[in-house]
Design a protein around this motif. Sequence first.
Motif, PDB file in Angstrom:
ATOM      1  N   LYS A  69      44.336  -2.851  -7.410  1.00  5.71           N
ATOM      2  CA  LYS A  69      44.362  -3.441  -8.736  1.00  5.71           C
ATOM      3  C   LYS A  69      45.686  -3.063  -9.373  1.00  5.71           C
ATOM      4  CE  LYS A  69      39.450  -2.797  -9.795  1.00  5.71           C
ATOM      5  NZ  LYS A  69      38.544  -2.191 -10.777  1.00  5.71           N
ATOM      6  N   CYS A  70      45.907  -3.556 -10.545  1.00  8.95           N
ATOM      7  CA  CYS A  70      47.102  -3.175 -11.291  1.00  8.95           C
ATOM      8  C   CYS A  70      46.712  -1.984 -12.171  1.00  8.95           C
ATOM      9  CB  CYS A  70      47.610  -4.356 -12.116  1.00  8.95           C
ATOM     10  SG  CYS A  70      49.258  -4.081 -12.776  1.00  8.95           S
ATOM     11  N   ASP A  71      46.581  -0.814 -11.525  1.00 10.03           N
ATOM     12  CA  ASP A  71      46.156   0.388 -12.237  1.00 10.03           C
ATOM     13  C   ASP A  71      46.864   1.630 -11.673  1.00 10.03           C
ATOM     14  OD1 ASP A  71      44.897   0.651  -9.792  1.00 10.03           O
ATOM     15  OD2 ASP A  71      42.887   0.840 -10.588  1.00 10.03           O
ATOM     16  N   ILE A  72      46.577   2.762 -12.293  1.00 13.16           N
ATOM     17  CA  ILE A  72      47.233   4.020 -11.911  1.00 13.16           C
ATOM     18  C   ILE A  72      46.867   4.429 -10.490  1.00 13.16           C
ATOM     19  CG2 ILE A  72      47.377   6.491 -12.439  1.00 13.16           C
ATOM     20  CD1 ILE A  72      48.934   4.749 -14.356  1.00 13.16           C
ATOM     21  N   LYS A  73      45.638   4.220 -10.102  1.00 12.15           N
ATOM     22  CA  LYS A  73      45.209   4.606  -8.757  1.00 12.15           C
ATOM     23  C   LYS A  73      46.038   3.870  -7.701  1.00 12.15           C
ATOM     24  CE  LYS A  73      41.171   4.587  -5.744  1.00 12.15           C
ATOM     25  NZ  LYS A  73      39.759   4.211  -5.613  1.00 12.15           N
ATOM     26  N   THR A  74      46.196   2.570  -7.867  1.00  6.14           N
ATOM     27  CA  THR A  74      46.986   1.784  -6.915  1.00  6.14           C
ATOM     28  C   THR A  74      48.458   2.161  -6.999  1.00  6.14           C
ATOM     29  OG1 THR A  74      45.390  -0.018  -7.158  1.00  6.14           O
ATOM     30  CG2 THR A  74      47.494  -0.569  -6.140  1.00  6.14           C
ATOM     31  N   PHE A  80      53.955   2.788 -17.657  1.00 11.24           N
ATOM     32  CA  PHE A  80      53.239   1.757 -16.902  1.00 11.24           C
ATOM     33  C   PHE A  80      52.182   1.082 -17.781  1.00 11.24           C
ATOM     34  CE2 PHE A  80      49.609   0.624 -14.131  1.00 11.24           C
ATOM     35  CZ  PHE A  80      50.208  -0.363 -13.375  1.00 11.24           C
ATOM     36  N   GLU A  81      51.383   1.884 -18.472  1.00 13.72           N
ATOM     37  CA  GLU A  81      50.328   1.333 -19.330  1.00 13.72           C
ATOM     38  C   GLU A  81      50.923   0.511 -20.481  1.00 13.72           C
ATOM     39  OE1 GLU A  81      48.177   4.882 -20.277  1.00 13.72           O
ATOM     40  OE2 GLU A  81      46.932   4.733 -18.463  1.00 13.72           O
ATOM     41  N   ARG A  82      52.055   0.949 -21.037  1.00 11.86           N
ATOM     42  CA  ARG A  82      52.710   0.218 -22.123  1.00 11.86           C
ATOM     43  C   ARG A  82      53.215  -1.133 -21.622  1.00 11.86           C
ATOM     44  NH1 ARG A  82      57.626  -0.688 -22.927  1.00 11.86           N
ATOM     45  NH2 ARG A  82      58.378   0.958 -21.560  1.00 11.86           N
TER      46      ARG A  82
END
Length: 152
Positions: free
Chosen positions: A32-37, A62-64
Amino acid sequence: MRISAAQRTENENRIRAAMDRLLRGEIPPGGKCDIKTLASEAAVDRTAFYGTRPYSHLRVEFERRLRSLQDAGEIPDPREAQIARLKAENAKLKERLTQSEQTITELTDFRTQALARLASQHEEIVRLRDAARTSRVSRFPAPRTTVNGTCS
């Protein structure tokens, strides 16, 4: 375990490269487009992105960036985009269903009223016909005319 400044810089470069790929929509299968990936793509431990760990500033960045893309209407993750599209389509279909149900209700009410009016009119016509047959109304004879066209 401590890492050297060169290793840290190299890790940050890998993280930024992975971040750019994810935000462009290049999501790996099963990701996904997330921190884990992001962590797995950059080959960095995910816990390094949280709290006072060395890469927490990159998580915030990244989140911003992800949030700004989403605010602009772009969703880099194809699955998330599909989910958003399906939710919008579902809402639109629910609205159409509600409108259809309302129209059906209105038309059913109209039909009921029209049938009631027709039945009432039919009863009135039948009543008037019966009244005309049984009435004892006598008619005046037609006026007699004379030779010169005047009534006598």
